[in-house]
Write a protein that holds these residues in place. Structure first.
Motif, PDB file in Angstrom:
ATOM      1  N   VAL A   1       0.856  -1.191   0.000  1.00 33.45           N
ATOM      2  CA  VAL A   1       0.000   0.000   0.000  1.00 33.45           C
ATOM      3  C   VAL A   1       0.886   1.231   0.000  1.00 33.45           C
ATOM      4  O   VAL A   1       1.754   1.377   0.876  1.00 33.45           O
ATOM      5  CB  VAL A   1      -0.933   0.008   1.232  1.00 33.45           C
ATOM      6  CG1 VAL A   1      -1.832   1.249   1.209  1.00 33.45           C
ATOM      7  CG2 VAL A   1      -1.773  -1.258   1.276  1.00 33.45           C
ATOM      8  N   ASN A   2       0.691   2.101  -1.007  1.00 33.07           N
ATOM      9  CA  ASN A   2       1.485   3.325  -1.137  1.00 33.07           C
ATOM     10  C   ASN A   2       2.989   3.022  -1.129  1.00 33.07           C
ATOM     11  O   ASN A   2       3.785   3.750  -0.518  1.00 33.07           O
ATOM     12  CB  ASN A   2       1.137   4.308  -0.010  1.00 33.07           C
ATOM     13  CG  ASN A   2      -0.304   4.755  -0.068  1.00 33.07           C
ATOM     14  OD1 ASN A   2      -0.877   4.910  -1.154  1.00 33.07           O
ATOM     15  ND2 ASN A   2      -0.912   4.953   1.093  1.00 33.07           N
TER      16      ASN A   2
ATOM     17  N   ARG B   1      -6.704  -4.277  -3.757  1.00 30.91           N
ATOM     18  CA  ARG B   1      -5.346  -4.143  -3.233  1.00 30.91           C
ATOM     19  C   ARG B   1      -4.375  -5.008  -4.036  1.00 30.91           C
ATOM     20  O   ARG B   1      -4.788  -5.854  -4.836  1.00 30.91           O
ATOM     21  CB  ARG B   1      -5.307  -4.537  -1.753  1.00 30.91           C
ATOM     22  CG  ARG B   1      -6.229  -3.702  -0.868  1.00 30.91           C
ATOM     23  CD  ARG B   1      -6.204  -4.192   0.563  1.00 30.91           C
ATOM     24  NE  ARG B   1      -4.921  -3.928   1.210  1.00 30.91           N
ATOM     25  CZ  ARG B   1      -4.623  -4.295   2.461  1.00 30.91           C
ATOM     26  NH1 ARG B   1      -5.524  -4.962   3.191  1.00 30.91           N
ATOM     27  NH2 ARG B   1      -3.444  -4.022   2.990  1.00 30.91           N
ATOM     28  N   CYS B   2      -3.089  -4.811  -3.796  1.00 29.12           N
ATOM     29  CA  CYS B   2      -2.039  -5.601  -4.441  1.00 29.12           C
ATOM     30  C   CYS B   2      -1.215  -6.296  -3.362  1.00 29.12           C
ATOM     31  O   CYS B   2      -1.029  -5.750  -2.270  1.00 29.12           O
ATOM     32  CB  CYS B   2      -1.128  -4.723  -5.299  1.00 29.12           C
ATOM     33  SG  CYS B   2      -1.976  -3.888  -6.656  1.00 29.12           S
TER      34      CYS B   2
ATOM     35  N   ARG C   1      -0.488  -0.213  -9.911  1.00 30.54           N
ATOM     36  CA  ARG C   1       0.242  -1.433 -10.253  1.00 30.54           C
ATOM     37  C   ARG C   1       1.700  -1.117 -10.588  1.00 30.54           C
ATOM     38  O   ARG C   1       2.605  -1.877 -10.245  1.00 30.54           O
ATOM     39  CB  ARG C   1      -0.435  -2.136 -11.432  1.00 30.54           C
ATOM     40  CG  ARG C   1      -1.847  -2.618 -11.116  1.00 30.54           C
ATOM     41  CD  ARG C   1      -2.463  -3.358 -12.287  1.00 30.54           C
ATOM     42  NE  ARG C   1      -3.843  -3.744 -12.007  1.00 30.54           N
ATOM     43  CZ  ARG C   1      -4.595  -4.497 -12.791  1.00 30.54           C
ATOM     44  NH1 ARG C   1      -4.095  -4.957 -13.934  1.00 30.54           N
ATOM     45  NH2 ARG C   1      -5.837  -4.797 -12.462  1.00 30.54           N
ATOM     46  N   LYS C   2       1.931   0.007 -11.266  1.00 34.35           N
ATOM     47  CA  LYS C   2       3.304   0.393 -11.584  1.00 34.35           C
ATOM     48  C   LYS C   2       4.101   0.634 -10.303  1.00 34.35           C
ATOM     49  O   LYS C   2       5.255   0.209 -10.182  1.00 34.35           O
ATOM     50  CB  LYS C   2       3.302   1.652 -12.445  1.00 34.35           C
ATOM     51  CG  LYS C   2       2.741   1.461 -13.845  1.00 34.35           C
ATOM     52  CD  LYS C   2       2.764   2.772 -14.615  1.00 34.35           C
ATOM     53  CE  LYS C   2       2.187   2.616 -16.013  1.00 34.35           C
ATOM     54  NZ  LYS C   2       2.160   3.905 -16.752  1.00 34.35           N
ATOM     55  N   ALA C   3       3.500   1.305  -9.344  1.00 38.02           N
ATOM     56  CA  ALA C   3       4.180   1.582  -8.073  1.00 38.02           C
ATOM     57  C   ALA C   3       4.466   0.294  -7.320  1.00 38.02           C
ATOM     58  O   ALA C   3       5.521   0.143  -6.681  1.00 38.02           O
ATOM     59  CB  ALA C   3       3.325   2.523  -7.225  1.00 38.02           C
ATOM     60  N   VAL C   4       3.534  -0.652  -7.394  1.00 32.64           N
ATOM     61  CA  VAL C   4       3.719  -1.938  -6.731  1.00 32.64           C
ATOM     62  C   VAL C   4       4.907  -2.683  -7.336  1.00 32.64           C
ATOM     63  O   VAL C   4       5.704  -3.302  -6.615  1.00 32.64           O
ATOM     64  CB  VAL C   4       2.429  -2.775  -6.831  1.00 32.64           C
ATOM     65  CG1 VAL C   4       2.694  -4.222  -6.462  1.00 32.64           C
ATOM     66  CG2 VAL C   4       1.349  -2.193  -5.924  1.00 32.64           C
TER      67      VAL C   4
END
Length: 958
Positions: A260-261, A280-281, A303-306
């Motif tokens: 998250v974030n 969520r991821c 998704r890119k940030a994950v």
């Protein structure tokens, strides 16, 4: 999907609409489609995106999306490839399975798209240091690893790079060497030969020489000597040094994290699908592989940030480069991902990505009963065979002495391995009043007298019913679904109750292990549905336990049920049913794997290790397989959904060959719960060289039946297929000779006796090596003659050259040897003439005279002898050119007969005499050739061998 349109890169418009491979290279931080002609070229300074589209059995498209990171690519470019892969997956509706591919650690499925291998090239577009395509040839040394897909890695061209454990390929301008480490395996040696063929065709126009060098076998006047000269001379090589690239990641118990974030947070709970929220991821850390799971309603930017957070997580854990990273979207989870969860409810997910890709599910190398990625609670979706009607009347008799004893109702379903039983089931079917099912069941430890009596008494029962019953014989362990379904449950116990069995045990002095209510007994529960829910008593020891199954443990008046972490709900329910069946009314104690107390372990002799298939890797899937993946040392399983084949290679151990059906059945048992395969699917055993058309039709291109005719292990087969029976490399090991080898020997001889001031041709330079015009050159020529003209494996070696021998004696010895061979060849070609023993030395050996005898040979005599030899052989050029022209198919039309296409076809019904039947196309005229193949001969012979063979088969010329 409006968000999808906004972020979709123009390079991805219309993507995934055709089957096969699509590739983009990252240039200036943008994906640029790669021309088809560039497929398979990967520059170390670049990053790529590769999309593979396949079609499922229902017609739906499935996607595997890979982003490849070169070792010299910048971090920004690598990050761009990862982000663009997310965008591309979004354009595909989130259906792709995404794979991160690090140079040198690519996945098997990725490498399977680029057979036989990929060779990363130095340079790169984005970093601005691409090398020009046309440059001077540079010698390269590669280490070659892999049995099916090959990882080819360039290493420094130095002796220190060699070791005893690997296979190496040295690619020089005029010759390719394969160095087989003493401890390297046969199958890697075989694969290296395929790489050599690829290098020869791609970088040498098919015209360089090839040599095999075995570790520990040094012959200074052979290919081995040449090889070591290139390294500065022979010297011992060091042991293999383990580097970071050799580290294999270890599998660990799966741990789930939410992201998250950009913050990675551990989920402190038992793994269950219910933990995965669709907004969520998550990151699932399995050690050797890390999964990133995207919730269905998460946004592209999230998704890119994950993905970035996941890369940082891997770095923070100091994981090796070969750690796999796989990204999946909710609803398209892979089997290997789901296998890590305690439960994955049936019907909770969308289409399974790796289910049914194409007509054939998988080609598997059989190494055991385990299957990679076995699920803990796999929904059973089996095709239930037609069973007998329920609600009928059941009667069971046990054979004892000379009669049958009726079993009480409460014991029907209990079978002892030392006894024989008669089962009669009376039921109503359709409009008929009554139907009968009459069977004899034979325990595996029952005596022959009881079996014979059971058959006799069953016939008596059938006759009393006027022959109406369906009669059958059933052996323990081979029960049919119809039989098992009659008993709820069916339990097979140890020992026997019949007088005959008891007497047999006493006579043999064996211990009687017959089950009683007071004994310690461990019962394995292996079934999951009505037609296979059989329970079997096993040895009461910890090693009998298995994480994928349930067990019932009886110890006196105490009953435990034990649930493995990977067993199904159906197995747990059946375990409780079996416990109640064996000991009605006794209170059950439940033990789950990992929570057992000492009271459970005590009857088993104490806590010890047992089998766990949580991280199973006994079965290896082969992606995009072909006939070449069938290794002669292995047993393979081909699963086509409709049937299962067990393929047995010629070099498989005879004992393993006998277990073919057992191996196939083990696979079916597992696949029934993994993929819903019918447990009664047809099972075939196929041996190498006897494959039927309904097996070969599942392999790409055309099946080559001639491969099975080549004997030996994988390496020996590939050696023969690559070089042919007459190639010089093979002749050195088996002593046979062929026209091409003799032509090369003549060329070597001619070169050895030419003046050093004469200008040499390219072929002569290759044969002369580094010692032009000197003693080494003449020695190599003599070695070539020796290799070329030894007629059998029993041929004696050339006598060692005496020290101080002059050039005249060398030439004369070579001429004498050549004259003997040519005479033998001439006699062999003229069967009517009798051989002259005075001209042919015994066994084709070279006669080496003393130096004083040769001192009388002057230059004039030598020149005359050379002329005679040339005249007898038809000249060196003539022999070599006539053979080479037929091989290359570029022979001069004025010197070769031509035939019509109809005459040359294999289906013509007539055999054209005097031609090479394996090169029929070479005898077409230029006009006919272009009409048939749609290209000129020169273009055809530049194609790879597999493609040439495929075209020849297509046009019935092979």
């Amino acid at each position: 999907m409006s968000n999808t349109i906004k972020v979709l890169d123009p390079a991805f418009h219309g993507v995934g609409q055709r089957l096969g491979t699509e590739i983009w290279r990252i240039e200036n931080f943008q994906p640029v489609p790669l021309p088809k002609s560039e497929y398979g070229k990967f520059y170390m300074g670049d990053s790529y995106i590769v999309l593979q589209t396949t079609q499922g059995k229902g017609g739906a498209y499935f996607y595997d999306l890979h982003f490849w990171i070169g070792k010299d690519t910048s971090q920004d470019e690598a990050g761009t490839a990862a982000i663009k892969a997310v965008e591309l997956d979004t354009a595909l509706g989130g259906r792709a399975v995404q794979h991160r591919e690090i140079q040198g650690h690519e996945s098997d499925i990725f490498l399977s798209y680029f057979r036989p291998c990929i060779i990363p090239l130095e340079g790169g577009v984005a970093s601005g240091f691409r090398k020009p395509e046309e440059e001077e040839f540079e010698t390269h040394l590669y280490v070659c690893r892999g049995k099916r897909v090959v990882r080819l890695k360039q290493v420094p061209f130095a002796r220190s790079s060699l070791n005893h454990d690997d296979v190496f390929i040295l690619d020089t301008e005029n010759k390719i060497y394969q160095f087989n480490g003493a401890n390297s395996n046969i199958q890697e040696r075989a694969k290296a030969l395929e790489i050599i063929q690829f290098l020869k065709e791609k970088y040498h126009e098919g015209k360089c020489d090839v040599a095999i060098v075995d570790d520990g076998k040094l012959d200074t006047e052979s290919d081995s000597g040449e090889f070591w000269v290139l390294f500065g001379g022979f010297a011992p090589i060091a042991k293999k040094v383990i580097s970071e690239d050799d580290i294999i990641p270890e599998a660990i118990p799966a741990e789930l994290y939410s992201i998250v974030n950009g913050e990675v947070k551990s989920e402190e709970a038992e793994l269950s699908k219910s933990l995965l929220e669709n907004n969520r991821c998550y990151l699932l850390d399995c050690g050797a592989e890390i999964f990133i799971w995207f919730g269905r309603v998460t946004q592209v930017e999230e998704r890119k940030a994950v993905c970035q957070a996941a890369e940082e997580f891997v770095l923070s854990q100091n994981r090796p480069k070969s750690t796999r990273i796989t990204r999946i979207t909710q609803g398209y989870e892979t089997r290997s991902f789901k296998s890590n969860f305690d439960s994955w409810p049936s019907g909770s997910a969308g289409p399974v990505v790796d289910e049914g890709k194409g007509k054939v599910t998988a080609l598997l190398k059989q190494q055991g009963m385990g299957v990679k990625g076995m699920t803990k609670s796999t929904p059973v979706n089996e095709e239930i065979p037609h069973l007998l009607e329920e609600g009928g009347k059941m009667e069971v008799w046990r054979i004892n002495e000379s009669a049958k004893t009726s079993l009480p109702k409460e014991d029907i379903g209990k079978f002892h391995s030392g006894d024989c039983y008669i089962v009669l089931y009376t039921y109503h079917s359709g409009e008929r009043k009554e139907d009968y099912f009459l069977c004899c069941w034979f325990g595996k430890d029952s005596i022959e007298e009881d079996q014979t009596l059971a058959l006799k008494l069953a016939n008596t029962v059938s006759n009393s019913m006027k022959g109406r019953p369906v009669q059958g014989r059933i052996f323990e362990g081979k029960e049919s679904p119809q039989f098992v379904a009659l008993f709820q449950p069916m339990v097979v116990l140890k020992g026997g109750l019949s007088t005959g069995y008891k007497q047999f045990v006493a006579d043999k002095g064996l211990s009687d292990e017959t089950y009683t209510e007071e004994s310690t007994a461990l019962i394995r529960i292996s079934g999951t549905s009505i037609h296979n829910n059989k329970a079997v008593q096993v040895d009461a020891v910890p090693s009998s336990l298995n994480s994928t199954e349930c067990f019932v443990l009886q110890s006196g008046s105490t009953i435990f049920t034990w649930h493995g972490n990977q067993c199904s709900i159906e197995q747990q329910q059946l375990a409780a049913k079996v416990a109640e069946f064996l000991r009605p009314g006794v209170a059950l104690k439940h033990a789950k794997e990992g929570t057992e107390n000492s009271a459970f372990w005590l009857p088993l002799g104490g806590k010890q290790s047992y089998t766990s298939k949580k991280v199973a890797n006994e079965v290896e899937e082969v992606y995009n397989f072909s006939q070449d993946d069938l290794l002669t040392e292995d047993i393979h399983i081909l699963d086509t959904h409709a049937e299962v084949f067990v393929w047995i290679g010629q070099c498989v151990d005879p004992k393993e060959k006998q277990n073919a059906f057992e191996i196939g059945q083990n696979y079916i048992d597992v696949a029934a719960s993994l993929e819903g395969l019918s447990p009664r699917v047809p099972l075939y055993k196929v041996t190498e060289g006897n494959e039927p058309f309904f097996f070969t039709s599942y392999f790409s291109w055309d099946w080559d039946h001639s491969k099975a005719k080549v004997h030996g292990n994988s390496f020996q087969k590939n050696l023969t297929l690559l070089f042919g029976n007459g190639h010089a490399v093979e002749e050195k090991s088996n002593g046979t000779s062929g026209p091409r080898q003799r032509a090369e020997a003549l060329a070597a001889l001619n070169s050895a006796f030419s003046s050093s001031s004469m200008k040499m041709s390219k072929s002569e330079e290759r044969l002369n090596g580094l010692n032009h015009g000197g003693p080494r050159q003449r020695a190599e020529a003599l070695a070539a003659l020796n290799s070329a003209f030894n007629s059998s494996s029993t041929t004696k070696r050339v006598a060692p050259r005496p020290p101080g021998k002059g050039q005249g004696s060398q030439r004369a010895a070579a001429l004498a040897a050549l004259s003997s061979v040519l005479t033998a060849e001439k006699n062999k070609q003229s069967p009517d003439s009798s051989p002259d023993a005075s001209h042919v030395p015994e066994s084709g050996t070279f006669e080496v005279k003393s130096e004083s005898e040769y001192s009388e040979v002057d230059e004039t005599t030598e020149a005359k002898e050379m002329e005679e030899v040339a005249a007898e052989s038809g000249s060196n050029e003539g022999l070599e050119s006539s053979q080479e022209n037929v091989e290359d198919g570029n022979n001069d039309q004025s010197n070769q007969r031509t035939f019509s296409y109809d005459q040359l076809k294999t289906t013509s019904g007539k055999i054209v005499s005097g031609i090479d039947l394996e090169r029929r196309e070479a005898y077409l005229s230029d006009e006919d050739f272009q009409t048939v193949f749609g290209m000129v001969k020169e273009a055809f012979y530049k194609l790879p061998k597999w493609k040439k063979d495929m075209l020849k088969k297509k046009f019935e010329l092979f």
